[in-house]
Design a protein around this motif. Structure first.
Motif, PDB file in Angstrom:
ATOM      1  N   LEU A   1       0.808  -1.210   0.000  1.00 16.77           N
ATOM      2  CA  LEU A   1       0.000   0.000   0.000  1.00 16.77           C
ATOM      3  C   LEU A   1       0.842   1.261   0.000  1.00 16.77           C
ATOM      4  O   LEU A   1       1.968   1.270   0.493  1.00 16.77           O
ATOM      5  CB  LEU A   1      -0.883   0.026   1.254  1.00 16.77           C
ATOM      6  CG  LEU A   1      -1.993  -1.014   1.324  1.00 16.77           C
ATOM      7  CD1 LEU A   1      -2.572  -1.041   2.715  1.00 16.77           C
ATOM      8  CD2 LEU A   1      -3.059  -0.697   0.305  1.00 16.77           C
ATOM      9  N   VAL A   2       0.269   2.319  -0.552  1.00 11.63           N
ATOM     10  CA  VAL A   2       0.884   3.632  -0.411  1.00 11.63           C
ATOM     11  C   VAL A   2       0.132   4.319   0.727  1.00 11.63           C
ATOM     12  O   VAL A   2      -1.001   4.753   0.550  1.00 11.63           O
ATOM     13  CB  VAL A   2       0.770   4.451  -1.707  1.00 11.63           C
ATOM     14  CG1 VAL A   2       1.491   5.780  -1.559  1.00 11.63           C
ATOM     15  CG2 VAL A   2       1.327   3.666  -2.871  1.00 11.63           C
TER      16      VAL A   2
ATOM     17  N   PRO B   1      -7.152   5.315  -5.063  1.00 11.59           N
ATOM     18  CA  PRO B   1      -5.911   5.120  -5.816  1.00 11.59           C
ATOM     19  C   PRO B   1      -5.147   3.869  -5.397  1.00 11.59           C
ATOM     20  O   PRO B   1      -4.450   3.264  -6.214  1.00 11.59           O
ATOM     21  CB  PRO B   1      -5.079   6.369  -5.524  1.00 11.59           C
ATOM     22  CG  PRO B   1      -5.822   7.178  -4.580  1.00 11.59           C
ATOM     23  CD  PRO B   1      -7.156   6.583  -4.326  1.00 11.59           C
TER      24      PRO B   1
ATOM     25  N   LEU C   1      -4.087   0.909  -8.108  1.00 15.05           N
ATOM     26  CA  LEU C   1      -2.641   1.054  -8.300  1.00 15.05           C
ATOM     27  C   LEU C   1      -2.086   0.047  -9.306  1.00 15.05           C
ATOM     28  O   LEU C   1      -1.171   0.356 -10.065  1.00 15.05           O
ATOM     29  CB  LEU C   1      -1.940   0.904  -6.955  1.00 15.05           C
ATOM     30  CG  LEU C   1      -0.542   1.495  -6.837  1.00 15.05           C
ATOM     31  CD1 LEU C   1      -0.592   2.993  -7.002  1.00 15.05           C
ATOM     32  CD2 LEU C   1       0.051   1.161  -5.473  1.00 15.05           C
ATOM     33  N   GLY C   2      -2.644  -1.158  -9.304  1.00 15.83           N
ATOM     34  CA  GLY C   2      -2.120  -2.193 -10.188  1.00 15.83           C
ATOM     35  C   GLY C   2      -2.412  -1.935 -11.657  1.00 15.83           C
ATOM     36  O   GLY C   2      -1.854  -2.600 -12.522  1.00 15.83           O
ATOM     37  N   GLN C   3      -3.284  -0.970 -11.936  1.00 15.99           N
ATOM     38  CA  GLN C   3      -3.638  -0.705 -13.336  1.00 15.99           C
ATOM     39  C   GLN C   3      -2.854   0.453 -13.937  1.00 15.99           C
ATOM     40  O   GLN C   3      -2.953   0.723 -15.121  1.00 15.99           O
ATOM     41  CB  GLN C   3      -5.141  -0.415 -13.436  1.00 15.99           C
ATOM     42  CG  GLN C   3      -5.940  -1.655 -13.136  1.00 15.99           C
ATOM     43  CD  GLN C   3      -7.390  -1.360 -12.871  1.00 15.99           C
ATOM     44  OE1 GLN C   3      -7.856  -0.257 -13.122  1.00 15.99           O
ATOM     45  NE2 GLN C   3      -8.099  -2.322 -12.352  1.00 15.99           N
ATOM     46  N   LEU C   4      -2.064   1.110 -13.081  1.00 15.58           N
ATOM     47  CA  LEU C   4      -1.310   2.267 -13.579  1.00 15.58           C
ATOM     48  C   LEU C   4      -0.331   1.859 -14.665  1.00 15.58           C
ATOM     49  O   LEU C   4      -0.057   2.617 -15.578  1.00 15.58           O
ATOM     50  CB  LEU C   4      -0.536   2.915 -12.430  1.00 15.58           C
ATOM     51  CG  LEU C   4      -1.244   3.956 -11.583  1.00 15.58           C
ATOM     52  CD1 LEU C   4      -0.250   4.597 -10.644  1.00 15.58           C
ATOM     53  CD2 LEU C   4      -1.879   5.015 -12.455  1.00 15.58           C
ATOM     54  N   CYS C   5       0.219   0.652 -14.533  1.00 16.48           N
ATOM     55  CA  CYS C   5       1.267   0.260 -15.473  1.00 16.48           C
ATOM     56  C   CYS C   5       0.690  -0.243 -16.787  1.00 16.48           C
ATOM     57  O   CYS C   5       1.428  -0.554 -17.707  1.00 16.48           O
ATOM     58  CB  CYS C   5       2.164  -0.797 -14.857  1.00 16.48           C
ATOM     59  SG  CYS C   5       1.317  -2.334 -14.507  1.00 16.48           S
TER      60      CYS C   5
ATOM     61  N   ARG D   1      -7.517  -4.628  -5.097  1.00 18.81           N
ATOM     62  CA  ARG D   1      -6.729  -4.223  -6.257  1.00 18.81           C
ATOM     63  C   ARG D   1      -6.745  -5.296  -7.331  1.00 18.81           C
ATOM     64  O   ARG D   1      -6.853  -5.020  -8.517  1.00 18.81           O
ATOM     65  CB  ARG D   1      -5.288  -3.940  -5.821  1.00 18.81           C
ATOM     66  CG  ARG D   1      -4.385  -3.555  -6.963  1.00 18.81           C
ATOM     67  CD  ARG D   1      -2.988  -3.311  -6.477  1.00 18.81           C
ATOM     68  NE  ARG D   1      -2.979  -2.344  -5.396  1.00 18.81           N
ATOM     69  CZ  ARG D   1      -2.023  -2.275  -4.498  1.00 18.81           C
ATOM     70  NH1 ARG D   1      -1.001  -3.097  -4.536  1.00 18.81           N
ATOM     71  NH2 ARG D   1      -2.073  -1.375  -3.557  1.00 18.81           N
ATOM     72  N   TRP D   2      -6.615  -6.556  -6.901  1.00 15.36           N
ATOM     73  CA  TRP D   2      -6.559  -7.623  -7.903  1.00 15.36           C
ATOM     74  C   TRP D   2      -7.947  -8.096  -8.289  1.00 15.36           C
ATOM     75  O   TRP D   2      -8.150  -8.626  -9.375  1.00 15.36           O
ATOM     76  CB  TRP D   2      -5.697  -8.769  -7.384  1.00 15.36           C
ATOM     77  CG  TRP D   2      -4.347  -8.274  -7.017  1.00 15.36           C
ATOM     78  CD1 TRP D   2      -3.755  -8.328  -5.794  1.00 15.36           C
ATOM     79  CD2 TRP D   2      -3.411  -7.596  -7.857  1.00 15.36           C
ATOM     80  NE1 TRP D   2      -2.526  -7.727  -5.818  1.00 15.36           N
ATOM     81  CE2 TRP D   2      -2.290  -7.272  -7.068  1.00 15.36           C
ATOM     82  CE3 TRP D   2      -3.418  -7.221  -9.201  1.00 15.36           C
ATOM     83  CZ2 TRP D   2      -1.179  -6.593  -7.572  1.00 15.36           C
ATOM     84  CZ3 TRP D   2      -2.309  -6.542  -9.703  1.00 15.36           C
ATOM     85  CH2 TRP D   2      -1.217  -6.238  -8.897  1.00 15.36           C
TER      86      TRP D   2
END
Lengths: 508, 357
Positions: A349-350, A357, A361-365, A415-416
């Protein structure tokens, strides 16, 4: 059994509010001399808050605290960490507070190293005494070793040795066994009992219900900041405890159902990592939950990391859906639909970003860094998962830093869930989370596998593996030493396969 | 993303998520974080408008805008870097180098590999300055990510190197100077001067540029994947890595952005001074860091905003201007500026502890 014993601690009507949460709702708690009092509750139930108030790390809104001394109980109004220590309260937290670049001995005596007559540090004495202290704990850790070179379990034992160095009369242990192997845990329990027999009062926080009859004298259950009950351990059984902790009956803690095994999803051939993994080969099918068991350092965590692109120096071949994949970076894995729940929640986590967010987060890339984010959709997704996974408190613009451990874990899982993950790698997903959250995690695993997601489930809890996995792979010194189909193995079988050859109790 | 949300559990349990209240204490908390700098700015403006009759005049306000512009542009780049968990000590040197290179090419003819180049028009000069800035940023980024050198050390190194190169380019002289000026064109293009010293409808162009930078930067941070990645990398590097964010690329891009903005700041400064020199803007790197920190950014990364940075830059700018108006000696000005930076940050930390945990 605690008739003639003196009270060491009394906390009365302790109340604490955080913005949006009533963390402690007029909670009573007490502790006798020579007693082990287990504090039980879900994440966010208020255990840590109560202990932090006792340690002086945070202040209470109202309530009174008495601490026993030579002259009997004395009321203390404002506690500070220094004051707490002076009053003979020792705290071992989950988060270790050791200095990584100092030696074990220096850490144990931090701030009070033995001196020679001339005022210089007496190193011979330091190392000797540190060695003795560790010997008392029943562990063989080199007092000259740097702390950062130790395994997590060894660090935890060092931390305990350090706290014991101040000879506390009240000892707080916050999940001390979460990183320990069975042997180490047994030794720790022996030590705790010895301390109890010497009259030390021990507050023991744990999520492992099975431990409670082994170690506790009394147990207090907290739920949603309220004290539910305080009972002698002999009077409760596990089912009743679970019921008190989660406030409902868990008819099915392990919701495993037989599912249709689909196509081969992941094929690993001769996966090796220098010094850690040797020629690991296995296949994982769609909708299958494959458990991985091993003693500490057997390579199971590295296996999980390698599959997520975090160990780029592996050799061997990894196929996902019959396609050879080179996993050099985590994004290689994520683009193949591989999701990781890291072993340490803090790596997932951030903390200063809020829930939405962190979920996406895992979709940013996936895609160009210059693309515009759809913030509205992000909030919608977050809302969906906050509701589905019961993430509490459901405040979407507060940093996840303020969430409790189990709720943080749910955010990483979300996230997943929200991306179309095909293979989920769970590295000890229930470590340090409570029964209620555990059951939720298992339900999700089950749900995902029904949907055809393959799950690699690394865990140190044999019970969970036996209950949730279709198959279990056992790793020993970086090699697969056994494979069991569901229903074939017992905990003894797993342990034997994991530790057959010259195992030395999990230390490195 | 588009799958049916099957109910997790059949039996009703726990409390259903309550309807979120309209008023959210978090919003207030968020505002409070930026309040320290804003409060300092308002106090400062209030005091100065009472203390000096010249402070709240259109001329002086334009002056402040012009003076603050360069710091603001540099600090915007610096904020990106600090948010990502780094620090860029080379911004002022990059500004000096880009402006020097551009100014030399715009004012004189240079022989490069036997080819006569220049004097180039304004547009080309701008592009060259930007390219130099991007190049220095790329270099910083590569040294830090591929060379695995701490940000502080790497940019300290490039700071010195870039100042050296700028001195070589200009021969240590101001540009244009009567020595380097040729018969071709010995003066800076008027567009550049307009950029630094001109105005539109009475509003200084430099101030508008700075404002534009803040707005565009704010949008990048809030709305793009890149901006989000910056917060993630600065907020928790390991989590960013596990989530598949390309940390090296993010950091390199951040330093390139900082370099680009440094070049822009260098050009604005050159226009304002009607001259470029290799050592221009010395000390601005520290001001840019100060502005960012006053604006509420966390030096360890992951927390901060460009709005805060703008306020921080204004605090520094207004303070300098006010002390001048009040005839405070230059020596005392430095003392006071330093103390104000410390004071604001102390106040900020204190308030954050109260509102934070």
């Amino acid at each position: 059994m605690a008739e003639e014993r003196r009270l060491l601690l009394r906390m009365e009507q302790i109340d604490k509010r955080f913005p949006g949460v009533h963390a402690l709702d007029h909670v009573d708690f007490d502790l006798y001399e020579g007693e082990i009092h287990v504090l039980l509750g879900e994440n966010g139930a208020g255990k840590s808050t109560l202990m932090k108030i006792l340690s002086g790390a945070i202040s209470r809104d109202s309530g009174r605290i008495w601490i026993g001394g030579r002259e009997g109980l004395v009321e203390v109004s404002d506690l500070t960490p220094e004051r707490t220590r002076a009053l003979g309260i020792g705290m071992v937290y989950q988060e270790l507070s050791l200095v990584p670049y100092l030696s074990v001995a220096e850490n144990i005596f931090l701030g009070g190293l033995p001196r020679t007559r001339w005022g210089a540090v007496d190193w011979a004495q330091t190392y000797h005494r540190a060695w003795q202290r560790l010997q008392d704990l029943g562990v063989s850790i080199d007092p000259r070793a740097q702390v950062r070179e130790l395994s997590v379990a060894e660090q935890q034992l060092t931390e305990i040795a350090r706290v014991l160095e101040s000879h506390p009369r009240i000892l707080v242990l916050d999940e001390p066994t979460s990183a320990l192997s069975d042997t180490e845990r047994t030794r720790l329990f022996e030590l705790i009992r010895r301390l109890r027999d010497r009259g030390v009062g021990i507050i023991y926080i744990s999520h492992r219900l099975a431990e409670i009859p082994l170690i506790g004298d009394r147990v207090t259950v907290l739920r949603d900041g309220k004290r539910i009950a305080t009972l002698p351990v002999t009077e409760v059984d596990e089912d009743r405890l679970i019921q008190m902790v989660v406030g409902r009956k868990l008819t099915e803690q392990y919701p495993w159902r037989n599912n249709v095994r689909g196509e081969a999803l992941l094929r690993v051939e001769n996966l090796s990592l220098p010094g850690v993994l040797r020629n690991v080969s296995f296949t994982l099918h769609e909708g299958e939950i494959v458990g991985v068991f091993g003693l500490m350092g057997a390579g199971q965590n590295e296996l999980a990391r390698a599959l997520c692109g975090l160990e780029p120096r592996y050799t061997g071949r990894i196929f996902i859906a019959n396609q050879l994949i080179h996993l050099r970076h985590p994004w290689d894995a994520i683009r193949q639909g591989v999701g990781l729940l890291p072993r340490d929640r803090r790596d997932g986590l951030v903390p200063l970003l809020p829930i939405p967010p962190n979920i996406t987060l895992g979709q940013l890339c996936l895609g160009s860094p210059f693309r515009i984010l759809n913030l509205r959709q992000e909030i919608q997704i977050a809302n969906t998962y906050v509701e589905r996974l019961h993430i509490h408190p459901p405040i979407l613009n507060r940093p996840v830093f303020y969430l409790s451990g189990g709720n943080q874990q749910k955010v990483v899982l979300a996230r997943w869930l929200c991306s179309n993950v095909r293979l989920l790698v769970l590295d000890d997903p229930t470590r340090g989370i409570d029964v209620g959250a555990k059951a939720e995690v298992f339900t999700l695993m089950e749900e995902l596998s029904q949907r055809g997601v393959g799950i690699l489930f690394v865990s140190s809890e044999m019970e969970e593996l036996l209950a949730m996995a279709n198959r279990i792979l056992v790793l020993r010194q970086g090699q697969i030493s056994a494979e069991y189909q569901r229903g074939e193995a017992t905990e003894e079988d797993l342990l034997r396969s994991a530790s057959y050859e010259k195992s030395n109790g999990g230390s490195r | 993303m588009k799958k049916k949300a099957s109910p997790l559990k059949q039996q009703p349990m726990m409390s259903p998520p309550m309807a979120r209240p309209r008023f959210n204490p978090e919003t207030l908390r968020r505002w409070a974080v930026q309040m320290g700098a804003l409060l300092a700015l308002l106090l400062l403006v209030g005091y100065l408008s009472l203390a000096s009759p010249h402070f709240l005049t259109p001329g002086n306000i334009a002056n402040v805008a012009r003076q603050t512009a360069v710091t603001t542009i540099l600090a915007a780049g610096q904020t990106f870097v600090i948010l990502s968990g780094g620090i860029d000590l080379s911004v002022a040197a990059t500004a000096g180098l880009s402006a020097s290179v551009a100014a030399v090419l715009m004012t004189s003819q240079v022989w490069i590999l036997g080819v006569p180049i220049g004097p180039v028009p304004f547009g080309v000069g701008m592009i060259i300055a930007m390219l130099v800035g991007l190049l220095v940023g790329l270099l910083n980024g590569l040294i830090i990510t591929k060379g695995r050198i701490p940000d502080f050390i790497a940019t300290l190194g490039t700071l010195t190197t870039m100042r050296g190169i700028a001195l070589l380019v200009t021969g240590g002289l101001p540009v244009p100077s009567h020595l380097t000026a040729t018969e071709l064109r010995g003066y800076l293009p008027p567009e550049l001067i307009w950029m630094g010293a001109g105005d539109v409808f009475g509003i200084p162009v430099a101030g508008l540029i700075a404002l534009g930078v803040i707005v565009v930067g704010w949008c990048i941070l809030r709305y793009t994947a890149f901006g989000r990645a910056i917060y993630a990398v600065g907020g928790n590097r390991e989590a960013a890595r596990v989530s598949g964010i390309n940390i090296d690329r993010t950091k390199i891009m951040v330093y390139m952005l900082s370099g680009l903005l440094a070049a822009l700041a260098g050009m604005v400064l050159t226009g304002r001074l009607n001259s470029a020199n290799a050592l221009m803007g010395e000390g601005e790197e520290l001001r840019s860091i100060a502005a960012t920190v006053i604006g509420g950014a966390n030096l360890f990364g992951g927390q901060g905003s460009l709005l805060g940075t703008l306020i921080g830059a204004l605090v520094i700018g207004v303070l300098g201007n006010g002390l001048n108006l009040l005839n405070v000696s230059a020596f005392w000005q430095r003392v006071i500026q330093g103390l104000v930076i410390i004071g604001v940050v102390i106040f900020d930390q204190w308030r954050r502890r109260r509102f934070g945990a």
